[in-house]
Design a protein around this motif. Structure first.
Motif, short mmCIF file in Angstrom:
data_model
loop_
_atom_site.label_atom_id
_atom_site.label_comp_id
_atom_site.label_asym_id
_atom_site.label_seq_id
_atom_site.Cartn_x
_atom_site.Cartn_y
_atom_site.Cartn_z
N SER A 129 0.80 -1.23 0.00
CA SER A 129 0.00 0.00 0.00
C SER A 129 0.83 1.28 0.00
CB SER A 129 -0.94 0.02 1.21
OG SER A 129 -0.19 -0.05 2.41
N LYS A 130 2.09 1.18 0.45
CA LYS A 130 2.95 2.36 0.51
C LYS A 130 4.31 2.00 -0.09
CE LYS A 130 0.51 4.29 4.38
NZ LYS A 130 0.55 4.86 5.69
N PRO A 131 4.51 2.28 -1.37
CA PRO A 131 5.72 1.83 -2.07
C PRO A 131 7.02 2.48 -1.61
CG PRO A 131 4.37 3.19 -3.50
CD PRO A 131 3.58 2.98 -2.24
N ASP A 132 6.95 3.49 -0.74
CA ASP A 132 8.16 4.14 -0.26
C ASP A 132 8.78 3.42 0.94
OD1 ASP A 132 6.09 4.82 1.53
OD2 ASP A 132 7.02 6.74 2.02
N ARG A 133 8.20 2.28 1.35
CA ARG A 133 8.70 1.59 2.54
C ARG A 133 8.51 0.09 2.46
NH1 ARG A 133 4.61 4.67 6.29
NH2 ARG A 133 5.37 6.21 4.84
N GLY A 134 9.10 -0.59 3.44
CA GLY A 134 8.95 -2.03 3.55
C GLY A 134 8.89 -2.41 5.02
N ILE A 135 8.57 -3.66 5.26
CA ILE A 135 8.53 -4.17 6.63
C ILE A 135 9.58 -5.26 6.77
CG2 ILE A 135 6.71 -5.86 6.17
CD1 ILE A 135 5.69 -5.10 9.08
N VAL A 136 10.32 -5.19 7.86
CA VAL A 136 11.35 -6.17 8.16
C VAL A 136 10.95 -6.87 9.45
CG1 VAL A 136 13.79 -6.54 8.72
CG2 VAL A 136 13.14 -4.84 6.99
N ARG A 137 10.78 -8.19 9.37
CA ARG A 137 10.49 -9.01 10.55
C ARG A 137 11.77 -9.72 10.94
NH1 ARG A 137 7.69 -13.13 9.52
NH2 ARG A 137 7.21 -13.57 11.68
N THR A 138 12.09 -9.69 12.23
CA THR A 138 13.33 -10.29 12.70
C THR A 138 13.08 -11.19 13.90
OG1 THR A 138 13.79 -8.41 14.12
CG2 THR A 138 14.76 -8.35 11.95
N ARG A 139 14.06 -12.04 14.15
CA ARG A 139 14.15 -12.79 15.41
C ARG A 139 15.35 -12.20 16.13
NH1 ARG A 139 14.76 -17.67 13.69
NH2 ARG A 139 17.00 -17.60 13.72
N ALA A 140 15.11 -11.65 17.30
CA ALA A 140 16.19 -11.06 18.09
C ALA A 140 16.36 -11.89 19.36
CB ALA A 140 15.87 -9.61 18.44
N GLU A 141 17.60 -12.23 19.65
CA GLU A 141 17.90 -13.01 20.85
C GLU A 141 19.05 -12.35 21.61
OE1 GLU A 141 17.66 -17.57 19.73
OE2 GLU A 141 18.83 -16.43 18.25
N LEU A 142 18.95 -12.35 22.93
CA LEU A 142 20.09 -12.01 23.77
C LEU A 142 20.63 -13.31 24.32
CD1 LEU A 142 19.36 -8.93 26.09
CD2 LEU A 142 20.92 -9.09 24.15
N LEU A 143 21.94 -13.47 24.22
CA LEU A 143 22.60 -14.67 24.74
C LEU A 143 23.62 -14.26 25.79
CD1 LEU A 143 22.41 -15.00 21.32
CD2 LEU A 143 22.68 -17.32 22.14
N ASN A 144 23.77 -15.08 26.81
CA ASN A 144 24.76 -14.79 27.83
C ASN A 144 26.11 -15.41 27.47
OD1 ASN A 144 24.69 -17.50 28.66
ND2 ASN A 144 23.48 -17.08 30.48
N GLN A 145 27.06 -15.27 28.36
CA GLN A 145 28.43 -15.74 28.13
C GLN A 145 28.51 -17.26 27.96
OE1 GLN A 145 27.35 -14.20 30.91
NE2 GLN A 145 27.45 -15.83 32.46
N ASP A 146 27.46 -17.98 28.37
CA ASP A 146 27.43 -19.44 28.21
C ASP A 146 26.62 -19.85 26.98
OD1 ASP A 146 28.89 -19.81 30.63
OD2 ASP A 146 27.03 -19.51 31.76
N ASP A 147 26.32 -18.88 26.10
CA ASP A 147 25.51 -19.10 24.90
C ASP A 147 24.08 -19.52 25.23
OD1 ASP A 147 27.45 -18.38 23.03
OD2 ASP A 147 28.30 -20.39 23.01
N ARG A 148 23.64 -19.19 26.41
CA ARG A 148 22.25 -19.48 26.80
C ARG A 148 21.37 -18.30 26.42
NH1 ARG A 148 20.16 -21.62 32.63
NH2 ARG A 148 18.16 -22.35 31.84
N THR A 149 20.25 -18.57 25.78
CA THR A 149 19.32 -17.52 25.40
C THR A 149 18.60 -17.01 26.64
OG1 THR A 149 19.01 -18.49 23.22
CG2 THR A 149 17.32 -16.95 23.96
N VAL A 150 18.68 -15.70 26.87
CA VAL A 150 18.00 -15.10 28.02
C VAL A 150 16.80 -14.25 27.59
CG1 VAL A 150 20.08 -15.15 29.46
CG2 VAL A 150 19.57 -13.10 28.12
#
Length: 163
Positions: A129-150
Motif C-alpha cells: 500500500s505504501k511503495p516508499d517503505r517495507g517491513i522487516v520481521r526479525t528474530r532477536a535473541e540475547l545470549l549470555n556468556q554461556d551461549d544461553r538464550t535469556v
C-alpha cells in the motif's frame, strides 16, 4: 553496565547512517555485543520500573527460585533494544514499529552476566500500500556468556526504501 558493543563477525555492507530497507536481506544473521550487568544496575533499574523482591532484595532473592538477584525481564528487553538500536536498526530509514509478535525470557540474567545480541532477518517485504517503505520481521535473541538464550522476541520494523 560495562559495554563495548560492536559487530561480532560480519555486518551490513552499508553503515547504520546509510542503511535502508533494501539492505535488510532475508536470511541474514548478525551479532553485536557485549554488555555486562552489575547487581547495583539490576537493583537500580528494578527499583524504578519493576520493584519485585527477586529484583531488589538480595535476602529475599536468595531464598527464591533463582537463588539470588536476577534482572527484570524489562531490563533485559531494554538491553536488547539498546543493542538493536545501536547496531541493527537504521538511523535514517527507521519509520516505526507495528509491534512485537512474541517476547520470552527463557533464562534469568544474573549480576556479572555478559550479553550479546543475535538478530536474524526472517522477512523483508515491500509494502503493497505504501511503495516508499517495507517491513522487516526479525528474530532477536540475547545470549549470555554461556551461549544461553535469556531473551527472544519477534519484532517488526517499518523502514524507508532507498531514495
Amino acid at each position: 553496565m560495562t559495554t563495548s558493543t560492536r559487530a561480532l563477525g560480519g555486518d551490513f555492507p552499508s553503515p547504520i547512517t546509510d542503511r535502508y530497507f533494501e539492505d535488510y536481506e532475508t536470511g541474514a544473521t548478525y551479532e553485536y555485543g557485549h554488555v555486562t550487568l552489575t547487581e547495583a544496575e539490576i537493583v537500580e533499574f528494578a527499583r524504578r520500573f519493576d520493584p519485585q523482591p527477586i529484583h531488589i532484595d538480595p535476602g529475599f532473592a536468595a531464598t527464591g527460585p533463582f537463588g539470588g538477584i536476577i534482572a527484570s525481564g524489562w531490563h533485559t528487553g531494554s538491553i536488547m533494544m539498546r543493542l538493536f538500536a545501536d547496531h541493527f536498526l537504521s538511523r535514517v530509514a527507521s519509520l516505526a514499529s507495528p509491534g512485537v509478535d512474541e517476547l520470552r525470557w527463557p533464562a534469568p540474567v544474573r549480576p556479572g552476566d555478559t550479553l550479546r545480541l543475535r538478530v536474524a532477518v526472517l522477512e523483508a517485504r515491500a509494502s503493497r500500500s505504501k511503495p516508499d517503505r517495507g517491513i522487516v520481521r526479525t528474530r532477536a535473541e540475547l545470549l549470555n556468556q554461556d551461549d544461553r538464550t535469556v531473551l527472544h522476541t519477534l519484532p517488526a520494523n517499518l523502514l524507508a526504501r532507498r531514495p
